[in-house]
Each structure stands twice: as structure tokens, then as C-alpha cells.
Design a protein around this motif. Sequence first.
Motif, short mmCIF file in Angstrom:
data_model
loop_
_atom_site.label_atom_id
_atom_site.label_comp_id
_atom_site.label_asym_id
_atom_site.label_seq_id
_atom_site.Cartn_x
_atom_site.Cartn_y
_atom_site.Cartn_z
N LYS A 22 0.83 -1.21 0.00
CA LYS A 22 0.00 0.00 0.00
C LYS A 22 0.87 1.26 0.00
CE LYS A 22 -4.14 1.81 2.25
NZ LYS A 22 -5.10 1.61 3.35
N ASP A 42 -5.37 4.23 -8.07
CA ASP A 42 -5.51 2.81 -7.71
C ASP A 42 -6.95 2.50 -7.33
OD1 ASP A 42 -4.71 0.23 -7.31
OD2 ASP A 42 -3.95 0.56 -5.29
N THR A 43 -7.85 2.55 -8.30
CA THR A 43 -9.27 2.28 -8.06
C THR A 43 -9.46 0.80 -7.74
OG1 THR A 43 -9.74 3.96 -9.72
CG2 THR A 43 -11.57 2.59 -9.02
N CYS A 44 -10.01 0.53 -6.56
CA CYS A 44 -10.30 -0.86 -6.15
C CYS A 44 -9.06 -1.75 -6.29
CB CYS A 44 -11.46 -1.43 -6.95
SG CYS A 44 -13.00 -0.52 -6.76
N VAL A 45 -7.93 -1.28 -5.87
CA VAL A 45 -6.63 -1.97 -5.89
C VAL A 45 -6.25 -2.52 -7.27
CG1 VAL A 45 -6.66 -2.49 -3.42
CG2 VAL A 45 -7.48 -4.22 -5.00
N ASN A 46 -6.69 -1.85 -8.34
CA ASN A 46 -6.30 -2.29 -9.69
C ASN A 46 -4.79 -2.32 -9.87
OD1 ASN A 46 -8.84 -2.75 -10.84
ND2 ASN A 46 -9.15 -0.59 -11.22
N CYS A 49 -3.19 -5.25 -8.06
CA CYS A 49 -3.38 -6.50 -8.82
C CYS A 49 -2.44 -6.58 -10.02
CB CYS A 49 -4.83 -6.62 -9.29
SG CYS A 49 -5.96 -7.06 -7.96
N GLY A 120 -16.03 -5.55 -14.42
CA GLY A 120 -15.04 -5.07 -13.45
C GLY A 120 -13.65 -5.45 -13.91
N GLY A 122 -10.94 -3.89 -14.71
CA GLY A 122 -9.73 -3.28 -14.14
C GLY A 122 -8.59 -3.26 -15.13
N ASP A 152 -15.78 -1.57 -17.05
CA ASP A 152 -15.44 -1.05 -15.73
C ASP A 152 -15.89 0.41 -15.65
OD1 ASP A 152 -14.27 -0.68 -13.13
OD2 ASP A 152 -12.82 -2.25 -13.61
N ASN A 189 -20.96 2.36 -15.13
CA ASN A 189 -21.18 2.08 -13.72
C ASN A 189 -22.31 1.06 -13.63
OD1 ASN A 189 -21.78 2.00 -11.02
ND2 ASN A 189 -21.85 4.23 -10.74
#
Length: 202
Positions: A22, A42-46, A49, A120, A122, A152, A189
Motif C-alpha cells: 500500500k 488505484d481504483t479498487c486496488v487495480n 493487482c 469489473g 480493471g 469497468d 457504472n
Amino acid sequence: VGVTPPLNAPKWLWKRAWGVGKRAVPVLHAADALDLGRPLTDTCVNLHCLWWKALAGDREAWALLPPVTRSVVARPLRWLYPRLHHQNVAIRTAFIDREIDRVMAEADREGDKVLVVVLGGGFDTRALRAAARAHASGGDPGAGGPAFLEVDLPEVARLKQDLVHKRYLRRRPEQAAYVNRTLALAGANLSDSGDRARLLQE
């Protein structure tokens, strides 16, 4: 699925690894604006990943990473990282790939075309890996193989577009025709009924 499981490590080690990642991701992407024209979020931990995929040996993920800092997950350095979060990603990737390959083999036997819809999506690399395989086999870039539609949030789709065209294809221009045939990106969305209706109409 033929992938070595993650380490049976204590919970504190998993939390420590998550904390290090992080803090590291913003530093690793500090210079994104230099080649992409804008910073990545870093949207939704893209982004997490994406780095985990590169750690697990995904060559297409590696080609999407920043020019200098990606060296921290290059061989042989990447073999020094303990098998934690990135190994879970590797297992999930292998399972989904196996199922897509099974459907593709069935479609080939029936003479059907396949559209893989990734909700989603990503910074998923599955379409890029399919394009890379098609290029390596020397096939016609305009025929055969699966097509991928990645859906996404609009901002994530725009960032993925930048990553593919300003970074991936700059490094691998010979694959442009294959990537353009294989991958389509849609920003929507899915929690919004209007966006869902628009996506289905398109």
C-alpha cells in the motif's frame, strides 16, 4: 489448477505485506504522468493487482508497468518475494483461464465465435495475453480467436486505454493489430440502471 499455493504464513505477515504494498504503489507510480500524460489512480486496488500479476510471471502485466520502477519485480528479483497475495492472483488467473479455454475448445468444435465479457475488468491482461498468443502463432490478426469486452467504471476504462496504447503498444507495436481486434473497453457504472441499459444497447 497446477499453481503452487501461497505460503501458510501467519496473519501478521500477510498484513505486513499488504501494508508495504500500500505504501509502495504510490511511489512506484510517482512518474506515470511522464509517459501517460496523467497519474494513475488505484481504483479498487487495480494497480496492486497489476503488480501481483507481474510478480506471478504475467509478461503482459510487466509490459503495463512503469518504465523504471518495474525493475523491482523483474527476474531474478521477483523470485525473492514470498508467495503471498500474488500467488492468490495466480491461482485465480489459472482457474479462469482454464474455464475460458474449455469454452473456447467447445466453441471451436461447434464453429461458434466467442465474446468474453469481463465485468469489473480493471487492468486485466487476459485479452492482451490472447493477442500475444495470436501474434506468436503468426495467424491473421483479423480472424479467429476470442474477442474480449472489458467493462469497468469510465475512469478505469480510460486509464486502461492509456496503459494499452501509451505503454503496452509502445513497447510491443507489432501486436497492435491483434490487440485492436481482440480488446474492446467500455466505461459503465454497473450499479446505475441507465448505464446498464446503455451498455446492453451498444
